[in-house]
Structure formats: C-alpha cells, structure tokens
Design a protein around this motif. Structure first.
Motif, PDB file in Angstrom:
ATOM      1  N   UNK A  35       0.840  -1.178   0.000  1.00 59.55           N
ATOM      2  CA  UNK A  35       0.000   0.000   0.000  1.00 59.55           C
ATOM      3  C   UNK A  35       0.885   1.241   0.000  1.00 59.55           C
ATOM      4  N   UNK A  36       0.525   2.167  -0.858  1.00 55.99           N
ATOM      5  CA  UNK A  36       1.150   3.472  -0.917  1.00 55.99           C
ATOM      6  C   UNK A  36       0.075   4.517  -0.646  1.00 55.99           C
ATOM      7  N   UNK A  37       0.497   5.717  -0.350  1.00 58.11           N
ATOM      8  CA  UNK A  37      -0.468   6.797  -0.191  1.00 58.11           C
ATOM      9  C   UNK A  37       0.102   8.091  -0.746  1.00 58.11           C
ATOM     10  N   UNK A  38      -0.811   8.952  -1.139  1.00 58.56           N
ATOM     11  CA  UNK A  38      -0.415  10.246  -1.670  1.00 58.56           C
ATOM     12  C   UNK A  38      -1.372  11.312  -1.174  1.00 58.56           C
ATOM     13  N   UNK A  39      -0.831  12.242  -0.407  1.00 59.85           N
ATOM     14  CA  UNK A  39      -1.608  13.367   0.067  1.00 59.85           C
ATOM     15  C   UNK A  39      -1.437  14.529  -0.910  1.00 59.85           C
ATOM     16  N   UNK A  40      -2.370  15.452  -0.953  1.00 58.72           N
ATOM     17  CA  UNK A  40      -2.267  16.584  -1.877  1.00 58.72           C
ATOM     18  C   UNK A  40      -0.952  17.334  -1.696  1.00 58.72           C
ATOM     19  N   UNK A  41      -0.256  17.534  -2.795  1.00 60.62           N
ATOM     20  CA  UNK A  41       0.998  18.255  -2.763  1.00 60.62           C
ATOM     21  C   UNK A  41       2.197  17.442  -2.369  1.00 60.62           C
ATOM     22  N   UNK A  42       1.957  16.174  -2.056  1.00 65.54           N
ATOM     23  CA  UNK A  42       3.050  15.299  -1.635  1.00 65.54           C
ATOM     24  C   UNK A  42       3.310  14.211  -2.670  1.00 65.54           C
ATOM     25  N   UNK A  43       4.490  13.640  -2.573  1.00 63.59           N
ATOM     26  CA  UNK A  43       4.800  12.500  -3.432  1.00 63.59           C
ATOM     27  C   UNK A  43       4.155  11.236  -2.865  1.00 63.59           C
ATOM     28  N   UNK A  44       3.952  10.277  -3.737  1.00 68.25           N
ATOM     29  CA  UNK A  44       3.432   8.992  -3.295  1.00 68.25           C
ATOM     30  C   UNK A  44       4.494   8.309  -2.439  1.00 68.25           C
ATOM     31  N   UNK A  45       4.057   7.760  -1.320  1.00 66.60           N
ATOM     32  CA  UNK A  45       5.004   7.132  -0.409  1.00 66.60           C
ATOM     33  C   UNK A  45       4.526   5.742  -0.012  1.00 66.60           C
ATOM     34  N   UNK A  46       5.497   4.884   0.271  1.00 72.49           N
ATOM     35  CA  UNK A  46       5.171   3.536   0.723  1.00 72.49           C
ATOM     36  C   UNK A  46       4.619   3.600   2.140  1.00 72.49           C
ATOM     37  N   UNK A  47       3.525   2.886   2.351  1.00 67.45           N
ATOM     38  CA  UNK A  47       2.952   2.756   3.684  1.00 67.45           C
ATOM     39  C   UNK A  47       3.374   1.425   4.295  1.00 67.45           C
ATOM     40  N   UNK A  48       3.135   0.349   3.552  1.00 67.26           N
ATOM     41  CA  UNK A  48       3.467  -0.980   4.044  1.00 67.26           C
ATOM     42  C   UNK A  48       3.522  -1.941   2.872  1.00 67.26           C
ATOM     43  N   UNK A  49       4.304  -2.986   3.041  1.00 68.38           N
ATOM     44  CA  UNK A  49       4.386  -4.017   2.010  1.00 68.38           C
ATOM     45  C   UNK A  49       4.509  -5.378   2.667  1.00 68.38           C
ATOM     46  N   UNK A  50       4.175  -6.406   1.890  1.00 60.71           N
ATOM     47  CA  UNK A  50       4.237  -7.763   2.406  1.00 60.71           C
ATOM     48  C   UNK A  50       4.641  -8.687   1.277  1.00 60.71           C
ATOM     49  N   UNK A  51       5.574  -9.574   1.561  1.00 62.09           N
ATOM     50  CA  UNK A  51       6.036 -10.511   0.548  1.00 62.09           C
ATOM     51  C   UNK A  51       5.085 -11.712   0.475  1.00 62.09           C
ATOM     52  N   UNK A  52       5.314 -12.546  -0.507  1.00 65.14           N
ATOM     53  CA  UNK A  52       4.482 -13.739  -0.633  1.00 65.14           C
ATOM     54  C   UNK A  52       4.661 -14.670   0.564  1.00 65.14           C
ATOM     55  N   UNK A  53       5.795 -14.574   1.223  1.00 65.08           N
ATOM     56  CA  UNK A  53       6.050 -15.391   2.405  1.00 65.08           C
ATOM     57  C   UNK A  53       5.557 -14.783   3.696  1.00 65.08           C
ATOM     58  N   UNK A  54       5.058 -13.553   3.616  1.00 62.08           N
ATOM     59  CA  UNK A  54       4.484 -12.923   4.800  1.00 62.08           C
ATOM     60  C   UNK A  54       5.388 -11.933   5.513  1.00 62.08           C
ATOM     61  N   UNK A  55       6.565 -11.682   4.991  1.00 65.23           N
ATOM     62  CA  UNK A  55       7.433 -10.685   5.619  1.00 65.23           C
ATOM     63  C   UNK A  55       6.883  -9.294   5.333  1.00 65.23           C
ATOM     64  N   UNK A  56       6.873  -8.464   6.363  1.00 64.67           N
ATOM     65  CA  UNK A  56       6.259  -7.144   6.244  1.00 64.67           C
ATOM     66  C   UNK A  56       7.277  -6.024   6.421  1.00 64.67           C
ATOM     67  N   UNK A  57       6.913  -4.878   5.884  1.00 59.95           N
ATOM     68  CA  UNK A  57       7.732  -3.680   5.999  1.00 59.95           C
ATOM     69  C   UNK A  57       6.787  -2.496   6.136  1.00 59.95           C
ATOM     70  N   UNK A  58       7.093  -1.607   7.074  1.00 62.61           N
ATOM     71  CA  UNK A  58       6.227  -0.469   7.336  1.00 62.61           C
ATOM     72  C   UNK A  58       7.014   0.840   7.305  1.00 62.61           C
ATOM     73  N   UNK A  59       6.334   1.879   6.882  1.00 68.35           N
ATOM     74  CA  UNK A  59       6.892   3.210   7.043  1.00 68.35           C
ATOM     75  C   UNK A  59       6.953   3.516   8.535  1.00 68.35           C
ATOM     76  N   UNK A  60       7.965   4.264   8.934  1.00 67.92           N
ATOM     77  CA  UNK A  60       8.115   4.592  10.347  1.00 67.92           C
ATOM     78  C   UNK A  60       6.882   5.290  10.900  1.00 67.92           C
TER      79      UNK A  60
END
Length: 119
Positions: A35-60
């Motif tokens: 999942x990514x998100x983009x607020x008005x006037x901002x660049x699109x940024x990564x929110x969170x990701x998950x691999x096929x094996x279930x490993x996750x990564x989150x924005x701080x």
C-alpha cells in the motif's frame, strides 16, 4: 492484471479503518503486495508491504498503528489502520508485483481509495 481496492472513508482521529485490494486477471504468481499513499501536494510514499512469504515492511510513521496482511488464495491484500491521525489523510493505492504467465513480472496499481481523518 487488475487491482480493485475497496474500503477507506471518513473517520475521526483515533479511529480505525481498513482497506483491501484484490488482484484478478491473468496471474501466474504474485510476489510482493503493498500500500502506498499520496496526500495533496506530496509525493506517493510507501505505507506498508508484504512478501508472498508474509514478511512485512512499514513506514516509520505507521509502525505500531497499521497492519498489513494478505490472503494468497484470494490474491488479496489488507491494511488495517488503527489510531488514525489527520496526517494519515491521503489517497491510498495498492500495488503488486505479479507475473502474468506470458510477459513476465510487472508492477500494477489499483485505482486508489480515499482515507480522510478529521481532527
């Protein structure tokens, strides 16, 4: 490959929302989903990701508040958002790295769904 997102909406600060996104079409395999998100006037940024094996990564900025998960059988990725803040307001886009079985792996984007957090 098409991505259809659903969920989102309007919530007060401190509340919760969830969004989901389902991939369909010619799919041989799905690698990472995110999942990514983009607020008005901002660049699109990564929110969170998950691999096929279930490993996750989150924005701080969302660690400890958001949870990403996926159902591989349904080609669906979910994002549970708790303790929402006004700064979480944005259009949320799902993204996947999928192999279509013909031309190889490509990145695909969903249409975006609005999340608005009022103060």
């Amino acid at each position: 490959v098409q991505l259809q997102a659903s969920g989102g909406g309007l919530v007060q600060a401190g509340g919760s929302l969830s969004v989901s996104c389902t991939a369909s079409g010619s799919i041989l395999a799905i690698n990472a989903m995110g999942w990514y998100r983009q607020a008005p006037g901002n660049q699109r940024e990564l929110v969170a990701s998950i691999t096929s094996g279930g490993s996750t990564n989150y924005a701080d900025s969302v660690k400890g508040r958001f949870t990403i998960s996926r159902d591989n059988a349904k080609n669906t990725v979910y994002l549970q958002m708790n303790s929402l803040k006004p700064e979480d307001t944005a259009v949320y886009y799902c993204n996947t790295d999928a192999h279509d079985g013909v031309t190889g792996s490509h990145y695909y984007w969903g249409q975006g769904t609005q999340v608005t957090v009022s103060s």
